[in-house]
Design an enzyme around this catalytic site. Sequence first.
Site, PDB file in Angstrom:
ATOM      1  N   ASP A  15     -25.905 -82.788 129.352  1.00 36.10           N
ATOM      2  CA  ASP A  15     -25.863 -82.728 127.891  1.00 36.10           C
ATOM      3  C   ASP A  15     -25.517 -84.419 127.665  1.00 36.10           C
ATOM      4  O   ASP A  15     -24.346 -84.507 127.255  1.00 36.10           O
ATOM      5  CB  ASP A  15     -24.859 -81.889 127.245  1.00 36.10           C
ATOM      6  CG  ASP A  15     -25.283 -80.426 127.404  1.00 36.10           C
ATOM      7  OD1 ASP A  15     -26.490 -80.079 126.966  1.00 36.10           O
ATOM      8  OD2 ASP A  15     -24.316 -79.652 127.821  1.00 36.10           O
ATOM      9  N   LYS A  37     -28.591 -78.090 134.611  1.00 40.19           N
ATOM     10  CA  LYS A  37     -29.124 -77.306 133.253  1.00 40.19           C
ATOM     11  C   LYS A  37     -29.661 -78.222 132.383  1.00 40.19           C
ATOM     12  O   LYS A  37     -28.740 -79.327 132.078  1.00 40.19           O
ATOM     13  CB  LYS A  37     -28.175 -76.363 132.648  1.00 40.19           C
ATOM     14  CG  LYS A  37     -28.725 -75.826 131.486  1.00 40.19           C
ATOM     15  CD  LYS A  37     -27.523 -74.788 130.986  1.00 40.19           C
ATOM     16  CE  LYS A  37     -26.662 -75.374 129.957  1.00 40.19           C
ATOM     17  NZ  LYS A  37     -27.239 -75.769 128.687  1.00 40.19           N
ATOM     18  N   ASP A  64     -32.972 -74.734 129.758  1.00 39.21           N
ATOM     19  CA  ASP A  64     -32.318 -73.806 128.895  1.00 39.21           C
ATOM     20  C   ASP A  64     -32.755 -73.897 127.481  1.00 39.21           C
ATOM     21  O   ASP A  64     -32.090 -74.576 126.500  1.00 39.21           O
ATOM     22  CB  ASP A  64     -30.725 -74.167 128.844  1.00 39.21           C
ATOM     23  CG  ASP A  64     -29.930 -73.401 127.846  1.00 39.21           C
ATOM     24  OD1 ASP A  64     -30.195 -72.193 127.335  1.00 39.21           O
ATOM     25  OD2 ASP A  64     -28.769 -73.728 127.782  1.00 39.21           O
ATOM     26  N   LEU A  65     -34.296 -73.306 127.294  1.00 43.62           N
ATOM     27  CA  LEU A  65     -34.724 -73.466 125.963  1.00 43.62           C
ATOM     28  C   LEU A  65     -34.732 -72.361 125.259  1.00 43.62           C
ATOM     29  O   LEU A  65     -35.019 -72.360 123.807  1.00 43.62           O
ATOM     30  CB  LEU A  65     -36.375 -73.941 126.199  1.00 43.62           C
ATOM     31  CG  LEU A  65     -36.336 -75.441 126.907  1.00 43.62           C
ATOM     32  CD1 LEU A  65     -37.674 -75.722 126.922  1.00 43.62           C
ATOM     33  CD2 LEU A  65     -35.517 -76.435 126.356  1.00 43.62           C
ATOM     34  N   LYS A  66     -34.138 -71.277 125.483  1.00 41.75           N
ATOM     35  CA  LYS A  66     -33.846 -69.997 124.647  1.00 41.75           C
ATOM     36  C   LYS A  66     -35.141 -69.826 123.942  1.00 41.75           C
ATOM     37  O   LYS A  66     -34.889 -69.727 122.388  1.00 41.75           O
ATOM     38  CB  LYS A  66     -32.768 -70.310 123.639  1.00 41.75           C
ATOM     39  CG  LYS A  66     -31.288 -70.648 124.690  1.00 41.75           C
ATOM     40  CD  LYS A  66     -30.119 -70.546 123.944  1.00 41.75           C
ATOM     41  CE  LYS A  66     -28.832 -70.989 124.464  1.00 41.75           C
ATOM     42  NZ  LYS A  66     -28.730 -71.995 124.912  1.00 41.75           N
ATOM     43  N   HIS A  68     -37.725 -67.747 121.556  1.00 42.38           N
ATOM     44  CA  HIS A  68     -37.796 -66.773 120.650  1.00 42.38           C
ATOM     45  C   HIS A  68     -38.940 -66.805 119.687  1.00 42.38           C
ATOM     46  O   HIS A  68     -38.879 -67.402 118.911  1.00 42.38           O
ATOM     47  CB  HIS A  68     -36.391 -66.595 119.780  1.00 42.38           C
ATOM     48  CG  HIS A  68     -36.014 -65.407 119.373  1.00 42.38           C
ATOM     49  ND1 HIS A  68     -34.934 -65.102 118.401  1.00 42.38           N
ATOM     50  CD2 HIS A  68     -36.884 -64.317 118.918  1.00 42.38           C
ATOM     51  CE1 HIS A  68     -34.904 -63.968 117.984  1.00 42.38           C
ATOM     52  NE2 HIS A  68     -36.264 -63.456 117.956  1.00 42.38           N
ATOM     53  N   ASP A  69     -40.147 -65.985 119.947  1.00 40.62           N
ATOM     54  CA  ASP A  69     -41.214 -66.056 119.075  1.00 40.62           C
ATOM     55  C   ASP A  69     -41.932 -64.840 119.293  1.00 40.62           C
ATOM     56  O   ASP A  69     -41.598 -63.798 120.011  1.00 40.62           O
ATOM     57  CB  ASP A  69     -41.778 -67.424 119.458  1.00 40.62           C
ATOM     58  CG  ASP A  69     -42.754 -68.025 118.324  1.00 40.62           C
ATOM     59  OD1 ASP A  69     -43.385 -67.222 117.563  1.00 40.62           O
ATOM     60  OD2 ASP A  69     -42.568 -69.139 118.055  1.00 40.62           O
ATOM     61  N   ILE A  70     -43.266 -64.842 118.941  1.00 45.46           N
ATOM     62  CA  ILE A  70     -44.015 -63.640 118.985  1.00 45.46           C
ATOM     63  C   ILE A  70     -44.454 -63.670 120.691  1.00 45.46           C
ATOM     64  O   ILE A  70     -44.265 -64.622 121.329  1.00 45.46           O
ATOM     65  CB  ILE A  70     -45.466 -63.574 118.362  1.00 45.46           C
ATOM     66  CG1 ILE A  70     -46.300 -64.833 118.602  1.00 45.46           C
ATOM     67  CG2 ILE A  70     -45.083 -63.763 116.960  1.00 45.46           C
ATOM     68  CD1 ILE A  70     -47.605 -64.990 117.794  1.00 45.46           C
ATOM     69  N   THR A  73     -46.756 -66.289 122.402  1.00 51.71           N
ATOM     70  CA  THR A  73     -46.224 -67.531 122.246  1.00 51.71           C
ATOM     71  C   THR A  73     -45.142 -67.733 123.224  1.00 51.71           C
ATOM     72  O   THR A  73     -45.178 -68.830 124.166  1.00 51.71           O
ATOM     73  CB  THR A  73     -45.589 -67.695 120.947  1.00 51.71           C
ATOM     74  OG1 THR A  73     -47.021 -67.837 120.191  1.00 51.71           O
ATOM     75  CG2 THR A  73     -45.282 -69.251 120.957  1.00 51.71           C
ATOM     76  N   THR A 123     -22.499 -66.643 121.824  1.00 52.11           N
ATOM     77  CA  THR A 123     -20.934 -66.804 121.712  1.00 52.11           C
ATOM     78  C   THR A 123     -20.482 -67.637 120.851  1.00 52.11           C
ATOM     79  O   THR A 123     -19.176 -67.338 120.399  1.00 52.11           O
ATOM     80  CB  THR A 123     -20.292 -67.564 123.321  1.00 52.11           C
ATOM     81  OG1 THR A 123     -20.712 -68.781 123.275  1.00 52.11           O
ATOM     82  CG2 THR A 123     -20.597 -66.430 124.364  1.00 52.11           C
ATOM     83  N   ARG A 184     -13.966 -73.110 132.648  1.00 50.90           N
ATOM     84  CA  ARG A 184     -12.974 -74.645 132.664  1.00 50.90           C
ATOM     85  C   ARG A 184     -12.049 -74.345 133.866  1.00 50.90           C
ATOM     86  O   ARG A 184     -11.185 -73.308 134.102  1.00 50.90           O
ATOM     87  CB  ARG A 184     -12.270 -74.552 131.354  1.00 50.90           C
ATOM     88  CG  ARG A 184     -13.091 -75.040 130.040  1.00 50.90           C
ATOM     89  CD  ARG A 184     -13.273 -76.521 130.236  1.00 50.90           C
ATOM     90  NE  ARG A 184     -14.066 -76.978 129.171  1.00 50.90           N
ATOM     91  CZ  ARG A 184     -15.350 -76.651 129.130  1.00 50.90           C
ATOM     92  NH1 ARG A 184     -16.121 -76.319 130.144  1.00 50.90           N
ATOM     93  NH2 ARG A 184     -15.831 -77.242 128.061  1.00 50.90           N
ATOM     94  N   GLY A 213     -20.230 -78.009 132.296  1.00 52.76           N
ATOM     95  CA  GLY A 213     -20.754 -79.306 131.656  1.00 52.76           C
ATOM     96  C   GLY A 213     -19.693 -80.484 131.816  1.00 52.76           C
ATOM     97  O   GLY A 213     -19.465 -81.037 132.843  1.00 52.76           O
ATOM     98  N   ARG A 214     -18.613 -80.622 130.817  1.00 52.25           N
ATOM     99  CA  ARG A 214     -17.972 -81.684 130.668  1.00 52.25           C
ATOM    100  C   ARG A 214     -16.930 -81.689 131.557  1.00 52.25           C
ATOM    101  O   ARG A 214     -16.575 -82.885 132.104  1.00 52.25           O
ATOM    102  CB  ARG A 214     -17.429 -81.811 129.061  1.00 52.25           C
ATOM    103  CG  ARG A 214     -18.352 -82.222 128.168  1.00 52.25           C
ATOM    104  CD  ARG A 214     -18.142 -81.899 126.748  1.00 52.25           C
ATOM    105  NE  ARG A 214     -18.068 -80.392 126.483  1.00 52.25           N
ATOM    106  CZ  ARG A 214     -17.792 -79.807 125.562  1.00 52.25           C
ATOM    107  NH1 ARG A 214     -17.365 -80.432 124.625  1.00 52.25           N
ATOM    108  NH2 ARG A 214     -17.885 -78.534 125.557  1.00 52.25           N
TER     109      ARG A 214
HETATM  110  O1  C5P Z   1     -19.291 -78.983 128.643  1.00 52.94           O
HETATM  111  P1  C5P Z   1     -19.422 -77.486 128.744  1.00 52.94           P
HETATM  112  O2  C5P Z   1     -18.824 -77.025 129.842  1.00 52.94           O
HETATM  113  O3  C5P Z   1     -18.654 -76.822 127.496  1.00 52.94           O
HETATM  114  O4  C5P Z   1     -20.855 -77.151 128.639  1.00 52.94           O
HETATM  115  C1  C5P Z   1     -21.412 -75.798 128.552  1.00 52.94           C
HETATM  116  C2  C5P Z   1     -22.902 -75.743 128.482  1.00 52.94           C
HETATM  117  O5  C5P Z   1     -23.400 -74.268 128.153  1.00 52.94           O
HETATM  118  C3  C5P Z   1     -23.630 -76.424 127.220  1.00 52.94           C
HETATM  119  O6  C5P Z   1     -24.710 -76.952 127.557  1.00 52.94           O
HETATM  120  C4  C5P Z   1     -23.557 -75.407 126.134  1.00 52.94           C
HETATM  121  O7  C5P Z   1     -24.765 -75.848 125.333  1.00 52.94           O
HETATM  122  C5  C5P Z   1     -23.941 -74.234 126.982  1.00 52.94           C
HETATM  123  N1  C5P Z   1     -23.700 -73.029 126.525  1.00 52.94           N
HETATM  124  C6  C5P Z   1     -22.219 -72.635 125.873  1.00 52.94           C
HETATM  125  N2  C5P Z   1     -22.186 -71.442 125.454  1.00 52.94           N
HETATM  126  C7  C5P Z   1     -23.005 -70.556 125.358  1.00 52.94           C
HETATM  127  C8  C5P Z   1     -24.317 -70.941 125.642  1.00 52.94           C
HETATM  128  C9  C5P Z   1     -24.611 -71.940 126.173  1.00 52.94           C
HETATM  129  O8  C5P Z   1     -21.348 -73.463 126.243  1.00 52.94           O
HETATM  130  N3  C5P Z   1     -22.859 -69.383 124.667  1.00 52.94           N
END
Ligand code: C5P
Length: 236
Positions: A15, A37, A64-66, A68-70, A73, A123, A184, A213-214
């Site tokens: 990200d 991702k 990860d584009l999630k 949601h459409d018909i 599509t 979430t 985490r 991610g982070r």
């Molecule tokens: O930096 P971090 O570990 O929080 O990144 C989590 C990744 O997972 C991000 O790309 C975030 O958009 C994605 N994500 C999330 N919770 C969700 C769905 C996706 O944190 N419920």
Amino acid sequence: MAIIENSSRIIVALDFPSAEPALDLVSALDPTLCRLKVGKEMFTRFGPSFVEKLVGKGFDVFLDLKFHDIPNTVAAACAAAADLGVWMINLHASGGRRMMEAARDRLDSLSHRPHLIAVTILTSLGQEDIAEAGFAGTPAENVIRLAKLAESSGMDGIVCSPLEARDVRSVVNSDFLLVTPGVRPNQAALGDQLRVMTPSDALKNGADYLVIGRPITAAPDPLQSLQDILTEIGIK
Ligand code: C5P
């Protein structure tokens, strides 16, 4: 391109607001140790060529584009995503059975078939949010209902919180993939994540893949941070 044996359960969430730091990070990572991702921000800014660059470097990419459409599509969008050579794609289970089946059928007709997984309830949504949007019941009840719908509609798995993974695992088959963000390592800062679990606890709860991610991308030494997580879960 070489076929890379990747048994890693860690998916690193890229990200970044620009491509350079993302590519710098990627060159410090190893495609045998993690997957990547790419979400809406980076895809919207840097497009298919950015994704293809990552695939070309040998990484399994979760796009990860999630969707949601018909149904028509979403099926076409899934086919377009598959053509980029990605490893995993996703859509919203609330798009319904016909949408999910159309996407699955379209992917089944392709020679390269990415994993197709469904988002149940984001979430970020609480009880009041889902009630206002017209969903009866608790978020957890809706996650279970949509997970069963996703499985019976031919999805390969779902995205869910690691805190929901145990309950979901008890109602789906063992080969149904559970992909969990909100992970985490013990010492890592929470950032904006509130309901989190450690990598090993998420796996014990039934998760198959952990989106992190982070704790990796913002670490002074991202590869070391990844290796520390792999050690924590007993892989390396
Ligand atoms: O930096 P971090 O570990 O929080 O990144 C989590 C990744 O997972 C991000 O790309 C975030 O958009 C994605 N994500 C999330 N919770 C969700 C769905 C996706 O944190 N419920």
